[in-house]
Design a protein around this motif. Structure first.
Motif, PDB file in Angstrom:
ATOM      1  N   ILE A  43       0.786  -1.243   0.000  1.00  0.00           N
ATOM      2  CA  ILE A  43       0.000   0.000   0.000  1.00  0.00           C
ATOM      3  C   ILE A  43       0.814   1.287   0.000  1.00  0.00           C
ATOM      4  O   ILE A  43       0.219   2.356  -0.153  1.00  0.00           O
ATOM      5  N   LEU A  44       2.122   1.233   0.180  1.00  0.00           N
ATOM      6  CA  LEU A  44       2.875   2.498   0.083  1.00  0.00           C
ATOM      7  C   LEU A  44       2.697   3.074  -1.333  1.00  0.00           C
ATOM      8  O   LEU A  44       2.474   2.329  -2.283  1.00  0.00           O
ATOM      9  N   PRO A  45       2.795   4.405  -1.474  1.00  0.00           N
ATOM     10  CA  PRO A  45       2.596   5.014  -2.796  1.00  0.00           C
ATOM     11  C   PRO A  45       3.479   4.372  -3.866  1.00  0.00           C
ATOM     12  O   PRO A  45       4.645   4.077  -3.626  1.00  0.00           O
ATOM     13  N   ARG A  46       2.857   4.161  -5.059  1.00  0.00           N
ATOM     14  CA  ARG A  46       3.583   3.548  -6.181  1.00  0.00           C
ATOM     15  C   ARG A  46       3.955   4.604  -7.215  1.00  0.00           C
ATOM     16  O   ARG A  46       3.381   5.704  -7.218  1.00  0.00           O
ATOM     17  N   TYR A  47       4.878   4.257  -8.083  1.00  0.00           N
ATOM     18  CA  TYR A  47       5.255   5.163  -9.162  1.00  0.00           C
ATOM     19  C   TYR A  47       4.188   5.142 -10.263  1.00  0.00           C
ATOM     20  O   TYR A  47       3.424   4.193 -10.397  1.00  0.00           O
ATOM     21  N   TRP A  48       4.167   6.214 -11.057  1.00  0.00           N
ATOM     22  CA  TRP A  48       3.211   6.285 -12.175  1.00  0.00           C
ATOM     23  C   TRP A  48       3.620   5.363 -13.310  1.00  0.00           C
ATOM     24  O   TRP A  48       2.796   4.924 -14.100  1.00  0.00           O
ATOM     25  N   GLN A  49       4.946   5.102 -13.417  1.00  0.00           N
ATOM     26  CA  GLN A  49       5.441   4.275 -14.519  1.00  0.00           C
ATOM     27  C   GLN A  49       6.050   2.988 -13.967  1.00  0.00           C
ATOM     28  O   GLN A  49       6.375   2.912 -12.791  1.00  0.00           O
ATOM     29  N   GLN A  50       6.215   2.011 -14.865  1.00  0.00           N
ATOM     30  CA  GLN A  50       6.873   0.759 -14.461  1.00  0.00           C
ATOM     31  C   GLN A  50       8.352   1.016 -14.178  1.00  0.00           C
ATOM     32  O   GLN A  50       8.953   1.827 -14.890  1.00  0.00           O
ATOM     33  N   PRO A  51       8.938   0.373 -13.197  1.00  0.00           N
ATOM     34  CA  PRO A  51       8.283  -0.500 -12.223  1.00  0.00           C
ATOM     35  C   PRO A  51       7.521   0.326 -11.182  1.00  0.00           C
ATOM     36  O   PRO A  51       8.074   1.278 -10.624  1.00  0.00           O
ATOM     37  N   ARG A  52       6.261  -0.053 -10.944  1.00  0.00           N
ATOM     38  CA  ARG A  52       5.423   0.715 -10.015  1.00  0.00           C
ATOM     39  C   ARG A  52       6.000   0.669  -8.603  1.00  0.00           C
ATOM     40  O   ARG A  52       5.841   1.610  -7.836  1.00  0.00           O
ATOM     41  N   ARG A  53       6.634  -0.450  -8.269  1.00  0.00           N
ATOM     42  CA  ARG A  53       7.292  -0.569  -6.955  1.00  0.00           C
ATOM     43  C   ARG A  53       8.784  -0.719  -7.231  1.00  0.00           C
ATOM     44  O   ARG A  53       9.214  -1.762  -7.711  1.00  0.00           O
ATOM     45  N   PRO A  54       9.588   0.311  -6.908  1.00  0.00           N
ATOM     46  CA  PRO A  54      11.005   0.296  -7.303  1.00  0.00           C
ATOM     47  C   PRO A  54      11.813  -0.756  -6.541  1.00  0.00           C
ATOM     48  O   PRO A  54      11.495  -1.083  -5.394  1.00  0.00           O
ATOM     49  N   ASN A  55      12.848  -1.249  -7.174  1.00  0.00           N
ATOM     50  CA  ASN A  55      13.766  -2.202  -6.539  1.00  0.00           C
ATOM     51  C   ASN A  55      13.061  -3.320  -5.762  1.00  0.00           C
ATOM     52  O   ASN A  55      13.327  -3.528  -4.574  1.00  0.00           O
ATOM     53  N   PRO A  56      12.155  -4.053  -6.409  1.00  0.00           N
ATOM     54  CA  PRO A  56      11.467  -5.115  -5.663  1.00  0.00           C
ATOM     55  C   PRO A  56      12.418  -6.203  -5.190  1.00  0.00           C
ATOM     56  O   PRO A  56      12.124  -6.920  -4.232  1.00  0.00           O
ATOM     57  N   GLY A  57      13.583  -6.298  -5.841  1.00  0.00           N
ATOM     58  CA  GLY A  57      14.563  -7.306  -5.428  1.00  0.00           C
ATOM     59  C   GLY A  57      15.013  -7.103  -3.984  1.00  0.00           C
ATOM     60  O   GLY A  57      15.213  -8.076  -3.250  1.00  0.00           O
TER      61      GLY A  57
ATOM     62  N   SER B 281       4.633  12.256  -0.433  1.00  0.00           N
ATOM     63  CA  SER B 281       3.285  12.823  -0.476  1.00  0.00           C
ATOM     64  C   SER B 281       2.656  12.517  -1.838  1.00  0.00           C
ATOM     65  O   SER B 281       3.301  11.917  -2.706  1.00  0.00           O
ATOM     66  N   ARG B 282       1.408  12.956  -2.054  1.00  0.00           N
ATOM     67  CA  ARG B 282       0.748  12.755  -3.355  1.00  0.00           C
ATOM     68  C   ARG B 282       1.521  13.429  -4.472  1.00  0.00           C
ATOM     69  O   ARG B 282       1.480  13.010  -5.613  1.00  0.00           O
TER      70      ARG B 282
END
Lengths: 143, 136
Positions: free
Chosen positions: B65-79, B132-133
């Motif tokens: 639920i933390l804020p995601r990015y507008w572009q891929q990858p939506r969740r940075p550094n998932p590794g 923030s937003r």
């Protein structure tokens, strides 16, 4: 926010306040001459905090926010949710009463209170996991 | 809910059940003695519920639920978050091996180090999502 979540979160806040009040009492110096049973409330303090506050708050948020199963029955069987809530709280309160009783007067035969408390809290966790497990999934997209 | 959050949360549920099972046996044993060796499971009870349940379910929810990015990858550094999942669970079992099973003097510090590294990797992943937003 569903009704069960409101009960979970309001109960969690009450347990947090109770745990902190108990922490103050437990921190009083020996010169305060507290009754003997107070000395046996240290584990109850930890469990008011970690079961009553932390776990119950997490349960409430999970029940509210996890992806729904279907539109017809979004959060699964609500009766299971209420059963888990009831068992957890009765079990925890039974511990708060039973543990100092058993500690201060081990010969009085109140040991069964702790066994019943243990069973009720264990059942609450099992029922909650049964209820929440199917909601650990991708977002519901209809169908 | 992303796949990694599902792993975190399912593992957390398993630890919740394990921790409550051990805890129920310990509490019942206080009232109606079952077996004196049960007390050696107290560190496992604490470890399962503090790290296995509370920390792990929190990480799973945060990854979701933390804020995601507008572009891929939506969740940075998932590794980094995946490494955190592996290290956290490895750490829990190293601590249990070092305390409850008395496997050797290095298991406990190794477990704590793995848990600390898990938190560091999770922070590396999550830090840039705590915004923030407006993205500031």
């Amino acid at each position: 926010m569903p009704s069960l979540t409101r009960w979970y979160i309001k109960s969690a806040l009450i347990y947090l306040a109770a745990a902190l009040l108990l922490a103050v009492i437990l921190a009083l110096p020996p010169s305060a001459n507290l009754p003997l049973f107070i000395r046996y409330l240290n584990p109850a303090y930890f469990h008011l905090f970690l079961v009553g506050w932390v776990t119950q708050m997490i349960f409430g948020v999970i029940y509210w926010m996890f992806p729904i199963i279907t539109r017809a029955q979004p959060r699964g069987n609500a009766h299971l949710g209420w059963a888990s809530y009831g068992l957890l709280n009765v079990g925890l309160l039974l511990r708060v009463v039973g543990e100092p009783l058993v500690g201060a007067r081990p010969e009085a035969g109140f040991g069964w209170l702790l066994a019943v408390s243990a069973l009720l809290q264990w059942l609450a966790a099992v029922i909650f996991v049964i209820l929440a497990w199917p909601r650990v999934k991708e977002k519901y997209r209809g169908g | 809910m992303p796949r990694l959050s599902q792993w975190f949360i399912r593992a957390a549920f398993i630890y919740l059940l394990s921790g409550f099972t051990v805890g129920a046996l310990l509490l019942a044993h206080k009232g109606l003695p079952l077996h004196p060796a049960l007390w050696s499971w107290l560190p496992a009870h604490i470890e399962f519920l503090l790290f296995g349940w509370v920390v792990q379910v929190t990480m799973g929810m945060a990854f979701w639920i933390l804020p995601r990015y507008w572009q891929q990858p939506r969740r940075p550094n998932p590794g980094y978050a995946t490494i955190a999942f592996v290290l956290l669970n490895l750490g829990i079992w190293l601590v249990v091996a070092g305390t409850t099973f008395r496997a050797g003097p290095w298991f406990l510090p190794a477990g704590r180090a793995a848990e600390g590294a898990a938190v560091a990797f999770f922070a590396l992943h999550a830090w840039r999502r705590i915004v923030s937003r407006e993205g500031t």
